[in-house]
Design an enzyme around this catalytic site. Structure first.
Site, short mmCIF file in Angstrom:
data_model
loop_
_atom_site.label_atom_id
_atom_site.label_comp_id
_atom_site.label_asym_id
_atom_site.label_seq_id
_atom_site.Cartn_x
_atom_site.Cartn_y
_atom_site.Cartn_z
N TYR A 56 0.83 -1.20 0.00
CA TYR A 56 0.00 0.00 0.00
C TYR A 56 0.87 1.26 0.00
O TYR A 56 1.59 1.53 0.97
CB TYR A 56 -0.94 0.02 1.21
N HIS A 123 -0.36 -12.12 0.60
CA HIS A 123 -1.18 -11.08 -0.03
C HIS A 123 -1.56 -11.47 -1.46
O HIS A 123 -0.70 -11.78 -2.29
CB HIS A 123 -0.38 -9.77 -0.05
#
Length: 310
Positions: A56, A123
């Site tokens: 992110y 992820h």
């Protein structure tokens, strides 16, 4: 605030929780001081689960979150981060090797100013060789769990069947939680098809993106949104209907997402303290069943339409 356990982890988390992707400026630029205050506002008002990733903002979200966490007692929150998906200088890349996964955990802890991670996730496994996830990535994280560096291990993905595949191909107890996004919201409840399976395996369920990445907002989907255009149009129609009834579709979306007791928590993301308080307020309000029925009728022609992760 209602608290529910994530599977059998012992982590009893607030049914609405803080996703820190916005701290990385993923959706639009942010003021760092305001982002830090948003984290403090969340924890001070009962939110005790925070999720982030080195991906992110290409490390920025973890760095900003780390600054916020420096000022919060460690016992007041559970912290989740991820391995496998990264970015640098505006370029995304993926590395699910055991070596990189292990290094990534230690690097994340340094950025986050913590000496352990409550939940570490692989992820977006759809970008990986699932056999590598089963045979290399997850065993590396289990080794860190055995050492106490991480407390629990999970996996995240958009495509739900990949979660089941991995769980079925690793030793029982390897995966303790799953994080699914955009599959338990007003326009898509496909996650419910898998809840019996996850419960049978004693795996906790984390839901993310109650606004379906912006589809279920008065502002509407951003230009980059991968959803089919007919679905985007129906979501705009649903948002307009809610507005005509004196309600915000965001309010309905949040309350719907947090109301399923079989889902431990739902992540929302913001870098604004006032938005944190608004989402908590919506969580505490009564679900408008009549409005929900009408919105579902509007969305029904494209219900469960999905898209590829990007």
């Amino acid at each position: 605030m209602e608290y529910r356990e994530i599977g059998k982890t012992g982590m009893k988390v607030s049914n609405i929780s803080f996703g820190a992707s916005s701290l990385g400026g993923v959706f639009h630029s942010i003021k760092e001081e305001e982002g830090i205050k948003a984290v403090h506002t969340a924890v001070d008002n009962g939110i005790n689960f925070i999720d982030v990733s080195p991906y992110y903002g290409h490390l920025k979200a973890e760095i900003v979150l780390g600054k916020a966490l420096k000022e919060i007692q460690r016992s007041r929150y559970y912290l989740s981060t991820k391995v496998g998906r990264y970015g640098s200088n505006g370029v995304n890349f993926w590395d699910y090797s055991a070596k990189r996964a292990t290094e990534s955990v230690y690097e994340s802890m340094e950025r986050l100013n913590v000496d352990y991670v409550d939940l570490i996730n692989v992820h977006d496994i759809e970008f990986a060789d699932l056999e590598q996830v089963c045979q290399e990535t997850l065993p590396a994280l289990v080794e860190l769990r055995n050492k106490g560096i991480v407390k629990h291990v999970g996996i995240t993905n958009l495509t739900l069947r990949h979660l089941k595949y991995v769980i079925d191909h690793v030793p029982e107890g390897t995966v303790e939680s799953v994080l699914s996004f955009c599959h338990y919201c007003l326009n898509d409840d496909a996650l419910t098809d898998y809840l019996d399976y996850f419960e049978e395996k004693e795996i906790g369920v984390i839901n993310a993106s109650p606004f379906s990445m912006g589809l279920l907002t008065e502002r509407g989907a951003p230009d980059w949104h991968p959803a089919p255009k007919p679905l985007q149009e129906l979501c705009r129609k649903a948002a307009q209907y809610c507005k005509e009834q004196g309600k915000a579709i965001e309010q309905l979306a949040v309350k719907y997402a947090v109301s399923n007791p079989r889902i431990a928590t739902t992540l929302f993301s913001t870098a604004r303290p006032e938005a944190v308080l608004q989402n908590i307020k919506w969580t505490d309000e009564v679900l408008d069943e009549q409005l929900l029925r009408r919105v579902k009728e509007i969305l029904e022609p494209r219900f469960r339409d999905t898209w590829l992760n990007s």
